[in-house]
Design an enzyme around this catalytic site. Structure first.
Site, PDB file in Angstrom:
ATOM      1  N   SER A 179       0.838  -1.119  -0.028  1.00 46.46           N
ATOM      2  CA  SER A 179       0.159   0.223   0.124  1.00 46.46           C
ATOM      3  C   SER A 179       0.777   1.361   0.023  1.00 46.46           C
ATOM      4  O   SER A 179       1.959   1.039   0.297  1.00 46.46           O
ATOM      5  CB  SER A 179      -0.845   0.177   1.410  1.00 46.46           C
ATOM      6  N   TYR A 193      -1.386  -1.713  10.702  1.00 45.00           N
ATOM      7  CA  TYR A 193      -1.588  -1.931   9.203  1.00 45.00           C
ATOM      8  C   TYR A 193      -0.600  -1.457   8.168  1.00 45.00           C
ATOM      9  O   TYR A 193      -0.132  -2.272   7.444  1.00 45.00           O
ATOM     10  CB  TYR A 193      -2.955  -1.442   8.811  1.00 45.00           C
ATOM     11  N   LYS A 197       2.365  -3.254   5.993  1.00 45.61           N
ATOM     12  CA  LYS A 197       2.408  -3.070   4.303  1.00 45.61           C
ATOM     13  C   LYS A 197       4.028  -2.499   4.063  1.00 45.61           C
ATOM     14  O   LYS A 197       4.424  -2.889   3.118  1.00 45.61           O
ATOM     15  CB  LYS A 197       1.398  -1.959   3.950  1.00 45.61           C
TER      16      LYS A 197
HETATM   17  N1  LIG Z   1      -8.785  -1.229  -0.812  1.00 45.27           N
HETATM   18  C1  LIG Z   1      -7.569  -0.210  -0.614  1.00 45.27           C
HETATM   19  O1  LIG Z   1      -7.727   1.122  -0.602  1.00 45.27           O
HETATM   20  C2  LIG Z   1      -6.134  -0.837  -0.597  1.00 45.27           C
HETATM   21  C3  LIG Z   1      -5.085   0.186  -0.578  1.00 45.27           C
HETATM   22  C4  LIG Z   1      -3.859  -0.322  -0.672  1.00 45.27           C
HETATM   23  C5  LIG Z   1      -3.743  -1.458  -0.464  1.00 45.27           C
HETATM   24  N2  LIG Z   1      -4.574  -2.646  -0.315  1.00 45.27           N
HETATM   25  C6  LIG Z   1      -4.420  -3.833  -0.132  1.00 45.27           C
HETATM   26  O2  LIG Z   1      -5.152  -4.583  -1.259  1.00 45.27           O
HETATM   27  C7  LIG Z   1      -5.290  -6.118  -0.938  1.00 45.27           C
HETATM   28  C8  LIG Z   1      -6.681  -6.633  -1.079  1.00 45.27           C
HETATM   29  O3  LIG Z   1      -7.467  -5.522  -0.391  1.00 45.27           O
HETATM   30  P1  LIG Z   1      -8.988  -5.341  -0.549  1.00 45.27           P
HETATM   31  O4  LIG Z   1      -9.156  -3.614  -0.657  1.00 45.27           O
HETATM   32  O5  LIG Z   1      -9.715  -5.922  -1.494  1.00 45.27           O
HETATM   33  O6  LIG Z   1      -9.661  -5.708   0.919  1.00 45.27           O
HETATM   34  P2  LIG Z   1     -11.031  -6.755   1.225  1.00 45.27           P
HETATM   35  O7  LIG Z   1     -12.298  -6.326   0.552  1.00 45.27           O
HETATM   36  O8  LIG Z   1     -10.989  -6.523   2.738  1.00 45.27           O
HETATM   37  O9  LIG Z   1     -10.371  -8.073   0.615  1.00 45.27           O
HETATM   38  C9  LIG Z   1      -9.371  -8.559   1.588  1.00 45.27           C
HETATM   39  C10 LIG Z   1      -9.285 -10.135   1.164  1.00 45.27           C
HETATM   40  O10 LIG Z   1      -8.277 -10.833   1.927  1.00 45.27           O
HETATM   41  C11 LIG Z   1      -9.066 -11.923   2.206  1.00 45.27           C
HETATM   42  N3  LIG Z   1      -8.317 -12.431   3.723  1.00 45.27           N
HETATM   43  C12 LIG Z   1      -8.446 -11.623   5.014  1.00 45.27           C
HETATM   44  N4  LIG Z   1      -7.905 -12.307   5.619  1.00 45.27           N
HETATM   45  C13 LIG Z   1      -7.822 -13.614   5.276  1.00 45.27           C
HETATM   46  C14 LIG Z   1      -7.179 -14.584   5.738  1.00 45.27           C
HETATM   47  N5  LIG Z   1      -6.812 -14.868   7.069  1.00 45.27           N
HETATM   48  N6  LIG Z   1      -6.807 -15.801   5.176  1.00 45.27           N
HETATM   49  C15 LIG Z   1      -7.207 -15.518   3.829  1.00 45.27           C
HETATM   50  N7  LIG Z   1      -7.743 -14.652   3.400  1.00 45.27           N
HETATM   51  C16 LIG Z   1      -7.899 -13.249   4.106  1.00 45.27           C
HETATM   52  C17 LIG Z   1     -10.415 -11.499   2.377  1.00 45.27           C
HETATM   53  O11 LIG Z   1     -11.132 -12.618   2.380  1.00 45.27           O
HETATM   54  P3  LIG Z   1     -12.529 -12.802   3.502  1.00 45.27           P
HETATM   55  O12 LIG Z   1     -13.799 -12.593   2.823  1.00 45.27           O
HETATM   56  O13 LIG Z   1     -12.459 -14.326   4.137  1.00 45.27           O
HETATM   57  O14 LIG Z   1     -12.280 -11.985   4.687  1.00 45.27           O
HETATM   58  C18 LIG Z   1     -10.558 -11.143   1.124  1.00 45.27           C
HETATM   59  O15 LIG Z   1     -10.806 -11.791   0.021  1.00 45.27           O
HETATM   60  C19 LIG Z   1      -4.821  -6.034   0.354  1.00 45.27           C
HETATM   61  O16 LIG Z   1      -3.718  -6.652   0.736  1.00 45.27           O
HETATM   62  C20 LIG Z   1      -4.984  -4.697   1.067  1.00 45.27           C
HETATM   63  O17 LIG Z   1      -3.775  -4.263   2.009  1.00 45.27           O
HETATM   64  C21 LIG Z   1      -6.083  -1.983  -0.437  1.00 45.27           C
END
Ligand SMILES: NC(=O)c1ccc[n+]([C@@H]2O[C@H](COP(=O)([O-])OP(=O)(O)OC[C@H]3O[C@@H](n4cnc5c(N)ncnc54)[C@H](OP(=O)(O)O)[C@@H]3O)[C@@H](O)[C@H]2O)c1
Length: 318
Positions: A179, A193, A197
């Site tokens: 991130s 968090y 990252k």
């Molecule tokens: N959205 C943003 O603004 C943003 C910005 C920077 C970086 N990111 C990064 O992008 C990535 C995807 O995030 P997202 O935004 O799509 O968030 P999200 O909607 O919360 O999705 C996270 C995913 O990770 C899975 N997960 C969480 N804990 C887990 C575990 N213990 N074992 C296996 N799977 C697990 C979740 O599955 P469940 O449904 O089972 O919880 C879900 O599929 C992350 O690494 C996040 O840090 C996101």
């Protein structure tokens, strides 16, 4: 990059693009973690996730097999159905894994070892917990899932990717999702968090330094600030206002993930953001950051060897 105003500006003006329609993934096997649907109550305006959107985009380029690594098989099956609405012919398998369980990650990697081949891996699953919480095993939860879980899986899946490269004579790819928030964190703060990252970036750099880029191209990607389920644990209303004003769609975030996985031959060990290779934070590239990078590697390997002795990671000893 990294200044807060610059971050907001980029969120407003940069428009992430999908892969060129002509790009083919024929014959490729791709594995993505965290690519299920979100089915819990959320104040965000969409029920989708970045991993799912990346998977949906990849499916349109006709890989031979797309594996969605998910915690809950039912949510994975719903994601599969949703992808097959637009890409009905693509083979999709749902494999379960829990980043919070070493045994689960080892079983997942063993299953992957039985694949005929594995070409691309996108380690995307992650959490953003705002309160300090300790997970089972005694580690802070963000660090446990985002750093320790991701790191172990990266080590366990690497041999598959290397094997594939030896057959094809071209590099396979491994992308770890970080991130832009890694710019904004001092190591000692308690909201972990962003620290987790930063650990993703340091881990990726050290792992890449140990692996031949002709075999596996390893990079880390910032998907941008997106409307996903990730921010649901933020208790203040400010995040909702920021998402409304500056947030990208999950589809746009998915474009960034896919771009980092497939489009940057020059990105070994590098940080991809805004669909180009950019410098990570000043801390990461400082002398202090280099020392921290090596220390994180040593401590993580030591910790994983102690806490997950069944995992075969002995080849990564110094
Ligand atoms: N959205 C943003 O603004 C943003 C910005 C920077 C970086 N990111 C990064 O992008 C990535 C995807 O995030 P997202 O935004 O799509 O968030 P999200 O909607 O919360 O999705 C996270 C995913 O990770 C899975 N997960 C969480 N804990 C887990 C575990 N213990 N074992 C296996 N799977 C697990 C979740 O599955 P469940 O449904 O089972 O919880 C879900 O599929 C992350 O690494 C996040 O840090 C996101």
């Amino acid at each position: 990059m990294g200044g807060f105003l610059e971050f907001l500006w980029n969120q407003l003006v940069f428009k992430p693009q999908p892969l060129a329609a002509s790009k083919t993934l024929e014959g490729k096997t791709i594995l993505i973690t965290g690519a299920n649907i979100l089915d819990i109550p959320c104040t965000c305006t969409t029920l989708l996730r970045l991993g799912l959107e990346a998977a949906r985009e990849l499916a349109t380029h006709a890989p031979s097999l797309l594996i969605l690594g998910v915690r809950d098989a039912k949510k994975g099956e719903t994601a599969k159905q949703s992808i097959q609405e637009t890409s009905p012919d693509v083979a999709i398998e749902i494999w379960t894994l829990d980043y919070n369980s070493y045994a689960s990650l080892i079983a997942f990697a063993n299953r992957a070892a039985s694949l005929e081949h594995l070409d691309y891996v996108l380690l995307n699953a992650g959490i953003k917990m705002m309160e300090y919480q300790v997970s089972n095993g005694g580690h802070e939860t963000n660090v446990r899932i985002n750093h320790l879980g991701t790191s172990l899986l990266s080590l366990l899946l690497l041999p598959n990717l290397e094997r594939r490269a030896n057959v094809t004579g071209t590099p396979s790819s491994l992308t770890i999702v970080t991130s832009e928030g890694h710019f904004w964190v001092p190591f000692h703060e308690r909201r972990r968090y962003y620290t987790s990252k930063l650990l993703n970036v340091l881990w990726t750099r050290e792992l890449a330094a140990r692996i031949d880029s002709k075999e596996v191209l390893i990079n880390t990607v910032n998907p941008g600030f997106c409307y996903s389920g990730l921010h649901r644990h933020e208790s203040t209303g400010i995040i909702k206002i920021f998402l409304w004003l500056f947030g990208w769609s999950n589809e746009q975030g998915g474009h960034c993930l896919v771009d980092a996985l497939l489009e940057h031959e020059d990105s070994h060990g590098e940080y991809v953001s805004l669909q180009r290779v950019l410098s990570p934070s000043n801390f990461v590239i400082s002398d202090e950051g280099e020392v921290a990078q090596k220390q994180i590697w040593r401590e993580t390997i030591e910790l994983l060897k102690n806490e997950a002795p069944e995992a075969d990671i002995s080849s990564f000893d110094d």
